[in-house]
Design a protein around this motif. Structure first.
Motif, PDB file in Angstrom:
ATOM      1  N   UNK A   1     136.473 -24.473 113.373  1.00 45.90           N
ATOM      2  CA  UNK A   1     137.163 -24.245 112.103  1.00 45.90           C
ATOM      3  C   UNK A   1     138.594 -24.730 112.266  1.00 45.90           C
ATOM      4  N   UNK A   2     139.100 -25.432 111.264  1.00 40.66           N
ATOM      5  CA  UNK A   2     140.415 -26.049 111.324  1.00 40.66           C
ATOM      6  C   UNK A   2     141.344 -25.460 110.259  1.00 40.66           C
ATOM      7  N   UNK A   3     142.603 -25.850 110.340  1.00 41.92           N
ATOM      8  CA  UNK A   3     143.552 -25.470 109.288  1.00 41.92           C
ATOM      9  C   UNK A   3     143.025 -25.861 107.914  1.00 41.92           C
ATOM     10  N   UNK A   4     142.484 -27.065 107.819  1.00 39.64           N
ATOM     11  CA  UNK A   4     142.020 -27.557 106.522  1.00 39.64           C
ATOM     12  C   UNK A   4     140.849 -26.744 105.998  1.00 39.64           C
ATOM     13  N   UNK A   5     139.942 -26.345 106.883  1.00 37.96           N
ATOM     14  CA  UNK A   5     138.736 -25.642 106.428  1.00 37.96           C
ATOM     15  C   UNK A   5     138.969 -24.158 106.191  1.00 37.96           C
ATOM     16  N   UNK A   6     140.153 -23.650 106.598  1.00 37.91           N
ATOM     17  CA  UNK A   6     140.461 -22.225 106.399  1.00 37.91           C
ATOM     18  C   UNK A   6     141.722 -22.023 105.552  1.00 37.91           C
ATOM     19  N   UNK A   7     142.231 -23.086 104.966  1.00 38.16           N
ATOM     20  CA  UNK A   7     143.475 -23.025 104.198  1.00 38.16           C
ATOM     21  C   UNK A   7     144.619 -22.464 105.048  1.00 38.16           C
TER      22      UNK A   7
ATOM     23  N   UNK B   1     137.365 -31.640 105.139  1.00 29.23           N
ATOM     24  CA  UNK B   1     138.822 -31.710 105.159  1.00 29.23           C
ATOM     25  C   UNK B   1     139.449 -30.784 104.123  1.00 29.23           C
ATOM     26  N   UNK B   2     138.667 -29.833 103.624  1.00 30.25           N
ATOM     27  CA  UNK B   2     139.168 -28.818 102.701  1.00 30.25           C
ATOM     28  C   UNK B   2     138.282 -27.592 102.863  1.00 30.25           C
ATOM     29  N   UNK B   3     138.634 -26.514 102.201  1.00 34.19           N
ATOM     30  CA  UNK B   3     137.845 -25.289 102.296  1.00 34.19           C
ATOM     31  C   UNK B   3     136.464 -25.529 101.704  1.00 34.19           C
ATOM     32  N   UNK B   4     135.437 -25.299 102.500  1.00 38.37           N
ATOM     33  CA  UNK B   4     134.061 -25.526 102.055  1.00 38.37           C
ATOM     34  C   UNK B   4     133.116 -24.824 103.014  1.00 38.37           C
ATOM     35  N   UNK B   5     131.900 -24.600 102.542  1.00 40.21           N
ATOM     36  CA  UNK B   5     130.843 -24.063 103.397  1.00 40.21           C
ATOM     37  C   UNK B   5     130.270 -25.190 104.247  1.00 40.21           C
ATOM     38  N   UNK B   6     130.006 -24.913 105.539  1.00 37.85           N
ATOM     39  CA  UNK B   6     129.350 -25.912 106.367  1.00 37.85           C
ATOM     40  C   UNK B   6     128.725 -25.240 107.581  1.00 37.85           C
ATOM     41  N   UNK B   7     127.813 -25.962 108.227  1.00 35.28           N
ATOM     42  CA  UNK B   7     127.237 -25.561 109.512  1.00 35.28           C
ATOM     43  C   UNK B   7     127.462 -26.718 110.480  1.00 35.28           C
ATOM     44  N   UNK B   8     127.546 -26.396 111.779  1.00 32.39           N
ATOM     45  CA  UNK B   8     127.739 -27.406 112.812  1.00 32.39           C
ATOM     46  C   UNK B   8     126.673 -27.240 113.888  1.00 32.39           C
ATOM     47  N   UNK B   9     126.078 -28.350 114.285  1.00 31.47           N
ATOM     48  CA  UNK B   9     125.146 -28.327 115.396  1.00 31.47           C
ATOM     49  C   UNK B   9     125.894 -28.053 116.693  1.00 31.47           C
ATOM     50  N   UNK B  10     125.253 -27.369 117.623  1.00 31.99           N
ATOM     51  CA  UNK B  10     125.849 -27.101 118.928  1.00 31.99           C
ATOM     52  C   UNK B  10     126.369 -28.390 119.556  1.00 31.99           C
ATOM     53  N   UNK B  11     127.603 -28.371 120.025  1.00 32.36           N
ATOM     54  CA  UNK B  11     128.223 -29.540 120.626  1.00 32.36           C
ATOM     55  C   UNK B  11     129.025 -30.377 119.666  1.00 32.36           C
ATOM     56  N   UNK B  12     128.851 -30.117 118.357  1.00 29.70           N
ATOM     57  CA  UNK B  12     129.584 -30.893 117.357  1.00 29.70           C
ATOM     58  C   UNK B  12     130.895 -30.193 116.986  1.00 29.70           C
ATOM     59  N   UNK B  13     131.665 -30.877 116.158  1.00 34.33           N
ATOM     60  CA  UNK B  13     132.997 -30.425 115.795  1.00 34.33           C
ATOM     61  C   UNK B  13     133.997 -31.495 116.194  1.00 34.33           C
ATOM     62  N   UNK B  14     135.246 -31.302 115.858  1.00 40.17           N
ATOM     63  CA  UNK B  14     136.292 -32.247 116.232  1.00 40.17           C
ATOM     64  C   UNK B  14     136.612 -32.052 117.705  1.00 40.17           C
ATOM     65  N   UNK B  15     136.379 -33.077 118.536  1.00 38.13           N
ATOM     66  CA  UNK B  15     136.471 -32.962 119.983  1.00 38.13           C
ATOM     67  C   UNK B  15     137.797 -33.538 120.493  1.00 38.13           C
ATOM     68  N   UNK B  16     138.458 -32.779 121.367  1.00 35.52           N
ATOM     69  CA  UNK B  16     139.703 -33.213 121.996  1.00 35.52           C
ATOM     70  C   UNK B  16     139.592 -32.997 123.493  1.00 35.52           C
ATOM     71  N   UNK B  17     140.048 -33.972 124.277  1.00 35.76           N
ATOM     72  CA  UNK B  17     140.050 -33.857 125.731  1.00 35.76           C
ATOM     73  C   UNK B  17     141.469 -33.609 126.209  1.00 35.76           C
ATOM     74  N   UNK B  18     141.660 -32.501 126.955  1.00 38.99           N
ATOM     75  CA  UNK B  18     142.956 -32.202 127.547  1.00 38.99           C
ATOM     76  C   UNK B  18     142.754 -32.065 129.058  1.00 38.99           C
ATOM     77  N   UNK B  19     143.077 -33.117 129.805  1.00 40.79           N
ATOM     78  CA  UNK B  19     142.820 -33.106 131.233  1.00 40.79           C
ATOM     79  C   UNK B  19     141.327 -33.085 131.489  1.00 40.79           C
ATOM     80  N   UNK B  20     140.836 -32.003 132.142  1.00 37.77           N
ATOM     81  CA  UNK B  20     139.404 -31.909 132.432  1.00 37.77           C
ATOM     82  C   UNK B  20     138.688 -30.940 131.502  1.00 37.77           C
ATOM     83  N   UNK B  21     139.360 -30.484 130.428  1.00 37.78           N
ATOM     84  CA  UNK B  21     138.743 -29.522 129.518  1.00 37.78           C
ATOM     85  C   UNK B  21     138.487 -30.163 128.154  1.00 37.78           C
ATOM     86  N   UNK B  22     137.328 -29.819 127.615  1.00 43.59           N
ATOM     87  CA  UNK B  22     136.915 -30.331 126.307  1.00 43.59           C
ATOM     88  C   UNK B  22     137.021 -29.207 125.285  1.00 43.59           C
ATOM     89  N   UNK B  23     137.853 -29.417 124.272  1.00 44.93           N
ATOM     90  CA  UNK B  23     138.003 -28.453 123.182  1.00 44.93           C
ATOM     91  C   UNK B  23     137.304 -29.007 121.944  1.00 44.93           C
TER      92      UNK B  23
END
Length: 344
Positions: free
Chosen positions: A209-215, A183-205
């Motif tokens: 990298x987020x606003x928080x992780x990139x300032x 939730x702040x600028x930091x080094x990290x790695x993400x496994x394939x399929x991970x990250x903050x997931x959002x469903x919009x209709x039939x599409x998965x986003x």
């Protein structure tokens, strides 16, 4: 007046389409850097390159003083040493490298490729110095090319990169298993399929990298979904957006032109460009960078957080009501129908 999309890396800011393998290609050692975005083509906003090569090739420890680097693995097995921690990244894995993070990599499969986005810093300028122009579209089976310490020093004068005086040590690695974005600028790695997931209709986003992780500098999003309908045509007054097709096939409308994107194709959409897309195969996936990161609320308004790793059989809610209620706070100008032109 609308003109056709540029199909080469331009020397000025413009919407452009690059087919897989196109761009400016440089051979350094046995590796190939295919530059698909640079400061000239994006207006000093970002640069991007696809790096590929065989087993045993590596790149030494270095840092970027002011540049964020976002790395998405396309093929092979790639070991990254990041701030002294050693990770094995596989296809779909992601590495987030903020400024002043020491990192290096080596290639461990017989064929490897990853895409590296650099926000600011003009990092892709180093490949013209370290390497030589390369006409073929793939790295060669045999290469005698070498670059020296002098080349590294010259590269550091042209781009935001500082090479370490310490020897690069590739110690025992661990597989990527992290699923959480800090939730702040930091080094990290993400496994394939991970990250903050959002469903919009039939599409998965998935936010990589987020606003928080990139300032607030940018966001990076992975999108996947089934064959479906086109999203509404729109443009952004202040955002640059990129699309890189990873799997499947998609149709895009940009600058008044309809094009199909296949795996490895890249589309650059600067501010003011009317654009839309449609997913055309039963499973399609693309990744994109949006600069700045202030467009993140759009995704969070349009969809809800989602716990699963594949889009559902029955589409979820598409909350255009929330988007419309907050339209004045979003850099989103809607145009219809798909492929329409921005009113002058």
């Amino acid at each position: 007046m609308t003109t056709s999309l540029t199909t080469h890396l331009p020397n000025t800011v413009a919407p452009y389409l690059l087919r897989r393998g196109e761009g400016k290609r440089y051979l350094f050692g046995k590796q190939l850097a295919t530059v698909i975005a640079n400061f000239q083509s994006t207006g000093d906003i970002l640069s991007a390159a696809i790096l590929s090569g065989p087993k045993g090739e590596s790149f030494p420890l270095h840092t970027h003083q002011n540049t964020y680097e976002s790395i998405f693995v396309l093929e092979g097995k790639i070991q990254f040493v990041i701030n002294g921690e050693s990770h094995l990244l596989l296809p779909g894995d992601y590495a987030h490298i903020p400024p002043m993070t020491e990192h290096a990599y080596q290639l461990l499969a017989h064929r490897n490729a990853f895409i590296s986005y650099s926000i600011a810093g003009n990092v892709t300028a180093i490949y013209e110095i370290l390497g030589q122009a390369h006409t073929p579209y793939e790295y060669p089976a045999v290469s005698n090319h070498v670059y020296s310490t002098d080349h590294l020093q010259q590269a550091a004068q042209q781009a935001d990169i500082i090479f370490s005086t310490s020897q690069t040590v590739f110690s025992d690695y661990t597989l990527v298993s992290n699923s959480v974005i800090p939730e702040s600028v930091a080094t990290y790695v993400l496994e394939s399929g991970e990250g903050t997931k959002l469903l919009t209709g039939d599409q998965l986003h998935r936010f990589l990298a987020t606003q928080a992780s990139t300032d607030g500098d940018y966001i990076m999003v992975s999108t996947e979904g089934p064959k479906g309908d086109a999203i509404v045509s729109h443009y952004h007054e202040h955002h640059t957006e990129t699309f890189f097709c990873v799997q499947g096939q998609m149709t895009m409308w940009a600058n008044g032109e309809e094009v199909q994107l296949l795996p490895g194709d890249f589309l650059h959409v600067p501010a003011g460009t009317v654009h839309s897309y449609r997913l055309d195969t039963h499973y399609t996936k693309f990744v994109g960078v949006l600069v700045s990161g202030l467009f993140e609320p759009f995704f969070r308004l349009l969809g809800d957080e989602y716990e699963h790793y594949i889009f559902p059989d029955t589409p979820g809610p598409l909350r255009m009501d929330r988007v419309i209620a907050n339209i004045q706070t979003l850099d989103l100008k809607v145009v219809t129908p798909p492929g329409g032109h921005r009113p002058e």
